[in-house]
Design a protein around this motif. Structure first.
Motif, PDB file in Angstrom:
ATOM      1  N   ARG A   1      -3.650  -1.310   5.199  1.00  0.00           N
ATOM      2  CA  ARG A   1      -2.528  -1.202   6.127  1.00  0.00           C
ATOM      3  C   ARG A   1      -2.462  -2.401   7.060  1.00  0.00           C
TER       4      ARG A   1
ATOM      5  N   PRO B   1       0.840  -1.201   0.000  1.00  0.00           N
ATOM      6  CA  PRO B   1       0.000   0.000   0.000  1.00  0.00           C
ATOM      7  C   PRO B   1       0.877   1.253   0.000  1.00  0.00           C
TER       8      PRO B   1
ATOM      9  N   GLU C   1      -6.876   4.532  -3.338  1.00  0.00           N
ATOM     10  CA  GLU C   1      -6.627   5.017  -1.991  1.00  0.00           C
ATOM     11  C   GLU C   1      -6.092   3.873  -1.144  1.00  0.00           C
ATOM     12  N   VAL C   2      -5.510   4.214  -0.012  1.00  0.00           N
ATOM     13  CA  VAL C   2      -5.026   3.218   0.932  1.00  0.00           C
ATOM     14  C   VAL C   2      -5.967   3.223   2.127  1.00  0.00           C
ATOM     15  N   THR C   3      -6.617   2.102   2.371  1.00  0.00           N
ATOM     16  CA  THR C   3      -7.583   2.002   3.452  1.00  0.00           C
ATOM     17  C   THR C   3      -6.931   1.425   4.706  1.00  0.00           C
TER      18      THR C   3
ATOM     19  N   PRO D   1       1.814   9.988   4.572  1.00  0.00           N
ATOM     20  CA  PRO D   1       0.636  10.035   3.699  1.00  0.00           C
ATOM     21  C   PRO D   1       0.035  11.436   3.645  1.00  0.00           C
TER      22      PRO D   1
ATOM     23  N   GLN E   1       3.794   9.382  -0.832  1.00  0.00           N
ATOM     24  CA  GLN E   1       4.795   8.424  -0.405  1.00  0.00           C
ATOM     25  C   GLN E   1       5.651   7.932  -1.571  1.00  0.00           C
TER      26      GLN E   1
ATOM     27  N   ASP F   1       0.580   5.392  -0.304  1.00  0.00           N
ATOM     28  CA  ASP F   1      -0.397   6.478  -0.234  1.00  0.00           C
ATOM     29  C   ASP F   1       0.100   7.705  -0.997  1.00  0.00           C
ATOM     30  N   TRP F   2      -0.800   8.675  -1.166  1.00  0.00           N
ATOM     31  CA  TRP F   2      -0.426   9.942  -1.782  1.00  0.00           C
ATOM     32  C   TRP F   2       0.747  10.557  -1.023  1.00  0.00           C
TER      33      TRP F   2
ATOM     34  N   ALA G   1      -2.630   6.709  -5.626  1.00  0.00           N
ATOM     35  CA  ALA G   1      -2.393   5.880  -4.452  1.00  0.00           C
ATOM     36  C   ALA G   1      -3.073   4.533  -4.637  1.00  0.00           C
TER      37      ALA G   1
ATOM     38  N   GLY H   1      -5.554  13.143  -0.777  1.00  0.00           N
ATOM     39  CA  GLY H   1      -5.680  12.909  -2.207  1.00  0.00           C
ATOM     40  C   GLY H   1      -6.131  14.153  -2.951  1.00  0.00           C
TER      41      GLY H   1
END
Length: 426
Positions: free
Chosen positions: A379, A242, A373-375, A356, A247, A244-245, A322, A359
């Motif tokens: 994670r 994962p 997206e990363v939920t 992170p 990263q 994220d925005w 992401a 977005g």
């Protein structure tokens, strides 16, 4: 009896190994080294010889098809005016297939007037080792193109390319379509002019065992850390990270040394490839093997940013959203000729840099949902080392040491209790 039937169906699904589950779990079974775990529930679709008979692919669904030698297959898309649409095709040749350096696939998306919206090719490389390869196509409104604008019917064209000397058998295909909604407000239309392209020192520390999955849908989740696995010649392992925005992802794959006096050399023995959440190729690295430890480091990529899509280089424009990024590791079948059948020790070092960020603000939901997206679940899966698809079902059976016999007894108990309750109700 409907409740009992549902329990029996659930039990059958848990007790029976789903297709490719053994390979995904790292358990040898049959032709394990060449196995690819197709997504469970993938719908079979036949590629048409022309656009007139092309079947329509739906966003968020996974399809299974085949690709004959020397031909093209067509599928259709029904697109709206504003969304970005991405289609990936993963080709899987038969085990032991004869391949050349130039053998591979080409994927393009075309409009109704044969204008190409995009095209990409993927090949097996110098090692000529049969393994899954993936190429993608897209119709994007951001960045917009002079052609391929507006709603309507579009076509995905998948073509097998290479030499006449390669094996004639058809290759299996896995197809996935995803859509990305437009933004709520306009963003910049140029990519970042500068980004940190320095490679940090690879992570150190004791490696934790995380066996990779056998396909995109069975990819094992990992986060930052040092991970160890076993890999055999001809085998491909899939991991997902994962990202994220904001990263930045770094990764290296290391093939362990062999004991004794090693002889021989395998060209492009170890291959590490990075794919983004829509399975678009970002970049890759490969290294030969002489029996001594070798490392394949991915070149640096920028932090995830929406405006990366406006860059020309794949390693930049691929980092456009992401989500789950895939690290795919392949060990050439030719390694067995010089160093035996293995398995060989593999070390994967993964580093994430940067906190992170928020977005860009989408005006709608992606299909499939949460694709960009990363939920919290993503994670957690990375922390736990979870795998996709049927692995979760098999893990449910394994929890607490519950075996197949115990599951059957539980089902019989449920059946008995249900029968007694219904008898009392009459």
């Amino acid at each position: 009896m409907a409740a009992v039937g549902a329990v029996l169906c659930t039990t059958a699904a848990l007790v029976a190994w789903p297709a490719g589950a053994a390979a995904a779990a790292g358990t040898p079974s049959g032709d394990y080294s060449s196995a690819y775990a197709f997504a469970e529930g993938a719908r079979s679709v036949e590629g048409a010889k022309g656009t007139t008979d092309a079947e329509t692919l739906e966003p968020g669904r996974t399809y299974r098809s085949s690709l004959p030698k020397g031909g093209k297959v067509y599928y259709s898309l029904e697109l709206d005016e504003l969304s970005n649409t991405y289609v990936s095709a993963t080709a899987v040749p038969r085990p032991g297939a004869k391949l050349s350096v130039t053998d591979g696939i080409r994927v393009s998306v075309q409009d109704a007037d044969s204008h190409s919206c995009s095209y990409e090719s993927a090949s097996f490389g110098a090692a000529q080792s049969p393994h899954p390869i993936t190429a993608w196509g897209a119709r994007t409104t951001a960045p917009a193109t002079p052609v391929c604008q507006g709603a309507g019917t579009y076509y995905v064209v998948v073509e097998r390319v290479g030499t006449a000397e390669s094996s004639s058998g058809a290759w299996d295909l896995e197809l996935v379509e995803a859509t990305e909604p437009p933004l709520t407000k306009a963003s910049a239309t140029s990519s970042p002019t500068a980004w940190d392209s320095a490679s940090p020192a690879p992570l150190t520390g004791q490696a934790k065992h995380r066996q990779g999955g056998a396909g995109f849908s069975r990819a094992t989740s990992v986060g930052q850390g040092v991970w160890r696995a076993d890999i055999s010649p001809g085998q491909t392992l899939f991991y997902k990270v994962p990202v994220d925005w904001g990263q930045q992802l770094y990764a290296t794959a290391e093939l362990g040394s062999q004991s004794g006096d090693s002889q021989g050399y395998a060209i492009d023995a170890l291959d590490l490839a990075l794919y983004n959440p829509v399975r678009a190729s970002v970049e890759g690295a490969s290294v030969g093997y002489d029996g001594k430890q070798k490392t394949a480091p991915l070149p640096p990529v920028p932090a995830v940013d929406y405006t990366n899509r406006y860059a020309a280089a794949d390693q930049v424009n691929g980092m456009r959203f992401a989500g789950s990024y895939y690290l795919v590791v392949h060990l050439s079948a030719g390694v067995a000729d010089a160093f035996g059948d293995g398995p060989f020790g593999l070390t994967l070092r993964v580093r994430l840099k940067g906190a992170p960020q928020a977005g860009p603000g989408y005006a709608g939901q992606s299909v499939p949902s949460n694709a960009f997206e990363v939920t919290a679940q993503d994670r957690q899966a990375a922390a736990d080392g979870g795998a996709g698809g049927g692995d979760a079902a098999m893990k449910a059976v394994a929890v607490g040491g519950i075996g197949a016999g115990t599951v059957v007894l539980v089902v019989l108990g449920v059946w008995t209790i249900t029968a007694r309750r219904r008898a009392g109700a009459w």
